[in-house]
Each structure stands twice: as structure tokens, then as C-alpha cells.
Write an enzyme that holds these catalytic residues in place. Structure first.
Site, PDB file in Angstrom:
ATOM      1  N   HIS A 109      10.117 -10.994  -3.573  1.00  0.00           N
ATOM      2  CA  HIS A 109      10.618 -11.347  -2.274  1.00  0.00           C
ATOM      3  C   HIS A 109      10.883 -12.863  -2.106  1.00  0.00           C
ATOM      4  O   HIS A 109      10.192 -13.704  -2.888  1.00  0.00           O
ATOM      5  CB  HIS A 109       9.829 -10.882  -1.201  1.00  0.00           C
ATOM      6  N   SER A 128       8.451  -0.218   6.749  1.00  0.00           N
ATOM      7  CA  SER A 128       8.959  -1.353   6.683  1.00  0.00           C
ATOM      8  C   SER A 128       9.984  -1.820   7.698  1.00  0.00           C
ATOM      9  O   SER A 128      10.283  -0.611   8.312  1.00  0.00           O
ATOM     10  CB  SER A 128       9.628  -1.429   5.171  1.00  0.00           C
ATOM     11  N   SER A 129       9.950  -2.731   7.951  1.00  0.00           N
ATOM     12  CA  SER A 129      10.823  -3.512   9.180  1.00  0.00           C
ATOM     13  C   SER A 129      12.525  -3.136   8.926  1.00  0.00           C
ATOM     14  O   SER A 129      13.257  -3.106   9.746  1.00  0.00           O
ATOM     15  CB  SER A 129      10.744  -4.947   9.524  1.00  0.00           C
ATOM     16  N   CYS A 130      12.622  -2.807   7.360  1.00  0.00           N
ATOM     17  CA  CYS A 130      14.131  -2.827   7.062  1.00  0.00           C
ATOM     18  C   CYS A 130      14.554  -1.090   7.539  1.00  0.00           C
ATOM     19  O   CYS A 130      15.844  -1.011   7.330  1.00  0.00           O
ATOM     20  CB  CYS A 130      14.349  -2.824   5.714  1.00  0.00           C
ATOM     21  N   LYS A 136      11.956   5.196   3.255  1.00  0.00           N
ATOM     22  CA  LYS A 136      10.825   4.804   4.462  1.00  0.00           C
ATOM     23  C   LYS A 136      10.786   5.679   5.739  1.00  0.00           C
ATOM     24  O   LYS A 136      10.159   6.079   6.339  1.00  0.00           O
ATOM     25  CB  LYS A 136      10.582   3.264   4.648  1.00  0.00           C
ATOM     26  N   TYR A 160      15.895   1.779   0.029  1.00  0.00           N
ATOM     27  CA  TYR A 160      14.463   1.780   0.315  1.00  0.00           C
ATOM     28  C   TYR A 160      14.155   2.288   1.863  1.00  0.00           C
ATOM     29  O   TYR A 160      13.355   2.880   2.148  1.00  0.00           O
ATOM     30  CB  TYR A 160      14.027   0.239   0.287  1.00  0.00           C
TER      31      TYR A 160
HETATM   32  P1  GDP Z   1      14.980  -9.159   2.447  1.00  0.00           P
HETATM   33  O1  GDP Z   1      13.863  -9.616   3.780  1.00  0.00           O
HETATM   34  O2  GDP Z   1      14.971  -7.725   2.473  1.00  0.00           O
HETATM   35  O3  GDP Z   1      16.290  -9.639   2.707  1.00  0.00           O
HETATM   36  O4  GDP Z   1      14.236  -9.708   1.245  1.00  0.00           O
HETATM   37  P2  GDP Z   1      14.006 -10.880   0.454  1.00  0.00           P
HETATM   38  O5  GDP Z   1      12.512 -11.420   0.957  1.00  0.00           O
HETATM   39  O6  GDP Z   1      14.108 -10.607  -0.958  1.00  0.00           O
HETATM   40  O7  GDP Z   1      15.037 -12.039   1.095  1.00  0.00           O
HETATM   41  C1  GDP Z   1      15.009 -12.570   2.346  1.00  0.00           C
HETATM   42  C2  GDP Z   1      16.071 -13.782   2.373  1.00  0.00           C
HETATM   43  O8  GDP Z   1      15.720 -14.693   1.520  1.00  0.00           O
HETATM   44  C3  GDP Z   1      17.605 -13.083   1.902  1.00  0.00           C
HETATM   45  O9  GDP Z   1      18.473 -13.839   2.836  1.00  0.00           O
HETATM   46  C4  GDP Z   1      17.760 -13.905   0.527  1.00  0.00           C
HETATM   47  O10 GDP Z   1      18.982 -13.991   0.188  1.00  0.00           O
HETATM   48  C5  GDP Z   1      17.120 -15.177   0.683  1.00  0.00           C
HETATM   49  N1  GDP Z   1      16.625 -15.850  -0.479  1.00  0.00           N
HETATM   50  C6  GDP Z   1      16.621 -17.042  -0.799  1.00  0.00           C
HETATM   51  N2  GDP Z   1      16.224 -17.489  -1.851  1.00  0.00           N
HETATM   52  C7  GDP Z   1      15.811 -16.468  -2.518  1.00  0.00           C
HETATM   53  C8  GDP Z   1      14.920 -16.090  -3.907  1.00  0.00           C
HETATM   54  O11 GDP Z   1      14.880 -16.903  -4.711  1.00  0.00           O
HETATM   55  N3  GDP Z   1      14.498 -14.796  -3.724  1.00  0.00           N
HETATM   56  C9  GDP Z   1      14.567 -13.877  -3.068  1.00  0.00           C
HETATM   57  N4  GDP Z   1      14.217 -12.534  -3.249  1.00  0.00           N
HETATM   58  N5  GDP Z   1      15.362 -14.174  -1.750  1.00  0.00           N
HETATM   59  C10 GDP Z   1      15.946 -15.212  -1.533  1.00  0.00           C
END
Ligand code: GDP
Length: 318
Positions: free
Chosen positions: A186, A114-116, A147, A143
């Protein structure tokens, strides 16, 4: 022994670990065109966190090639609130499958990371060389650590035993079979589900977690599967290789694109009690581009296809 490239899949027994997930199911769709035999196992039958069970299955099924796409996954909230599961399950799955693949003399294994794994404040776009050059983003470090351990296992088995085990690092993915649950999904799937629900219920506001300012890159999962199969055939190095779309956008821009697709005319509100996570995650894909691979499905088209898939599922379950 590390076989020569290109590594052919035709006629091989190919195990897709995690076939029910978004990535695994896309890999099965893609592998249907490769003339190979695909093998899968159900969670009820073999728990990948159990080494003895995994060994037994490998001894019986004798896979020759492995795509290691099984993982405990989730969005920023799931990751942050269930650190034990995210660390243990992912460490155990990676360790057990890599060890079994070595013992059963699997010809080639491709591990999906993962890119994280890259530091929170890595240079953007993030090159593979940024690995372990700084502290991780705290909301997904459990996570990420698992990874990183998975990719290091592949490197270690390559060095010590000569196994042809490689690692690929995909950016944020989306597509059919994504998790649309508002708590554990996500961002792209969660915003599609929220916006769709707001439209149906006649609500005027959709809530965005955090500030809407973080930047993310999104790759359609069928493009990821295509890149993974391409790399299985053409890549055999100790270093991981990034798989991304090449561009990113802010979460607010993503929300607007989703509103357009869904037909939502209301507005967005921000929930600052929820974390932003890392400020930007954009992969440097020069290594993959130099090999000649490009994504085919842009964000607009991919999001439309994902929304269609979501609506079909909803209709089927109502
Ligand atoms: P990340 O890439 O590991 O941070 O995973 P996410 O896909 O869960 O979140 C990406 C970004 O989208 C973060 O800044 C979240 O706070 C934002 N975000 C905004 N609204 C939402 C939501 O409804 N669900 C999730 N999962 N993230 C959200």
C-alpha cells in the site's frame, strides 16, 4: 445465543486468524493485555481456503472467540492485477471460518472488512449506511466484493442461527509488519521504502503513482487492534461499524510528511500511467466515537514508528 454486553475476553480461548499479517500481529500484541489464551495456526498447517481443514482445526482447538483478520491483501496495483486471487481467497477464507465458527458454537466472531466496501463516489465522510448504494471503485472491486460477502455472511448467520458475529470496517492501515514491497504494498509503506532507498542511493527524485491528488485516511495498526478488541467487548449489532482516524490528507501531502521523517530533500515526480483509484476515502466514525473510542497515535508519530520498525528489519536482514 447472543450474549450480553460487555462481552468478557478474560480466560477465553481466542483465535486470531491471520496472526502473521500486520493486523493479526497487532491483535496478538493487544490481546496480551486481556488475560485470554490466544490461538493461532500457520498457513503451512491449515489452509484457510480449505473448509475440511478449517473444520478439523476448529474441532480440535475449540476456540470460543474469533478475530477474522486473515485475508489476501495488497495495494492498488496488486488488487487490480490479481482479481482471481483477491476474490477467491478472500471469499473462501471468510466463508470457511464463519461456517466453522458456527458449527463449533463459537461465542463471538469479529470480521475485519475494509473501507473499500463503500461506493467509489460515496458521500464523504462515508457512513455505514452508504453500503451498496452505488458502484464500487474498479481497482479494488474484487477485494471489496469479497469483504461485502464476508460482512453479509456475519449478518446472515446472525439472523438465521443467532450467532454473535459482527463486522468492523477499518480505513487504510499502516504500521509494523506492513508490506514494504514496491509493487504489491500500500501507499504509505511503499513511499517509506522508496524515499528511504532514494536517500541512501543519493537519488533526487521519488516517484508517486498517479496524480498525488487522491485523499486517504490512515490509521496506525495498533489503534485498529485496540478498537477491534474494544468493539469485541462492547458491540453486538447486525450493521457493520467503521474504524477510522477521523481525518484524511492527499497522497502528495503524505509523501511530504514521509520525506520530512526520512530526511529526503529531493523532489517528487508523478507517474500518470498508474491509477489514482478512488478520489477520496474518509470514514464517518460517529458511531465508534459515540461509544467512546478514540485513536491514540497520530499520523506523524505512527509513520515515525513504522519507519523505525522498517529500518530495524532492514538492518537485521543485511
Ligand atoms: P487504495 O487506497 O486502495 O487506492 O490503495 P493504495 O494504498 O495502494 O493507494 C493509495 C493511493 O496512493 C493511490 O492513489 C495510489 O495511486 C497512490 N500511490 C502513490 N504512490 C504509490 C506507491 O508507490 N504505491 C502505492 N501502492 N500507491 C501509491
Amino acid at each position: 445465543m447472543i450474549p450480553e454486553l460487555p462481552f468478557p475476553l478474560e480466560g477465553k480461548r481466542v483465535f486470531v486468524a491471520g496472526h502473521r499479517g500486520m493486523v493479526g500481529s497487532a491483535l496478538l500484541r493487544r490481546l496480551a493485555r486481556e488475560g485470554c489464551e490466544t490461538l493461532t495456526i500457520s498457513r503451512e498447517h491449515v489452509d484457510l481456503r480449505n473448509q475440511a481443514a478449517v473444520d478439523r482445526w476448529f474441532n480440535e482447538a475449540r476456540p470460543e472467540v474469533v478475530f477474522l483478520a486473515a485475508a489476501r491483501v495488497g495495494g492498488i496495483h496488486a488488487n487490480d492485477s490479481r482479481p482471481g486471487e483477491f476474490l477467491y481467497d478472500n471469499l473462501a477464507i471468510a466463508a470457511n471460518v464463519v461456517e466453522a465458527a458456527h458449527k463449533c458454537r463459537v461465542e463471538k466472531l469479529l470480521f475485519l472488512g475494509s473501507s473499500c466496501i463503500y461506493p467509489r463516489l460515496a458521500p464523504q465522510p462515508m457512513p455505514e449506511s452508504a453500503l451498496l448504494s452505488g458502484p464500487l471503485e474498479p481497482t479494488n472491486e474484487w477485494y471489496a466484493i469479497a469483504k461485502i460477502a464476508g460482512l453479509k455472511l456475519c449478518q446472515a448467520y446472525r439472523r438465521q442461527y443467532g450467532c454473535d458475529f459482527v463486522s468492523v470496517m477499518p480505513t487504510n492501515l499502516y504500521g509494523p509488519n506492513d508490506n514494504f514491497d514496491l509493487e504489491s504494498g500500500h501507499v504509505l509503506a511503499a513511499l517509506l521504502a522508496k524515499t528511504d532507498a532514494a536517500l541512501k542511493e543519493g537519488r533526487k527524485i521519488v516517484e508517486i503513482w498517479g496524480s498525488g491528488r487522491p485523499r486517504r485516511e490512515f490509521l496506525y495498526v495498533d489503534d485498529l487492534a485496540d478498537a477491534a478488541v474494544f468493539l469485541m467487548k462492547t458491540w453486538s449489532e447486525e450493521e457493520p461499524i467503521n474504524i477510522g482516524a477521523g481525518s484524511d490528507l492527499t497522497i502528495l501531502e503524505l509523501a511530504r510528511l514521509i520525506a520530512d521523517i526520512v530526511g529526503f530533500k529531493g523532489r517528487f515526480a508523478f507517474d500518470p500511467s498508474k491509477p489514482d483509484g478512488t478520489p477520496q476515502k474518509l470514514l464517518d466514525v460517529s458511531k465508534l466515537s459515540a461509544l467512546g473510542w478514540r485513536p491514540r497515535i497520530g499520523l506523524d508519530e505512527g509513520t515515525r514508528q513504522t519507519y523505525d520498525w522498517y529500518r530495524t528489519q532492514q538492518m537485521a536482514s543485511s
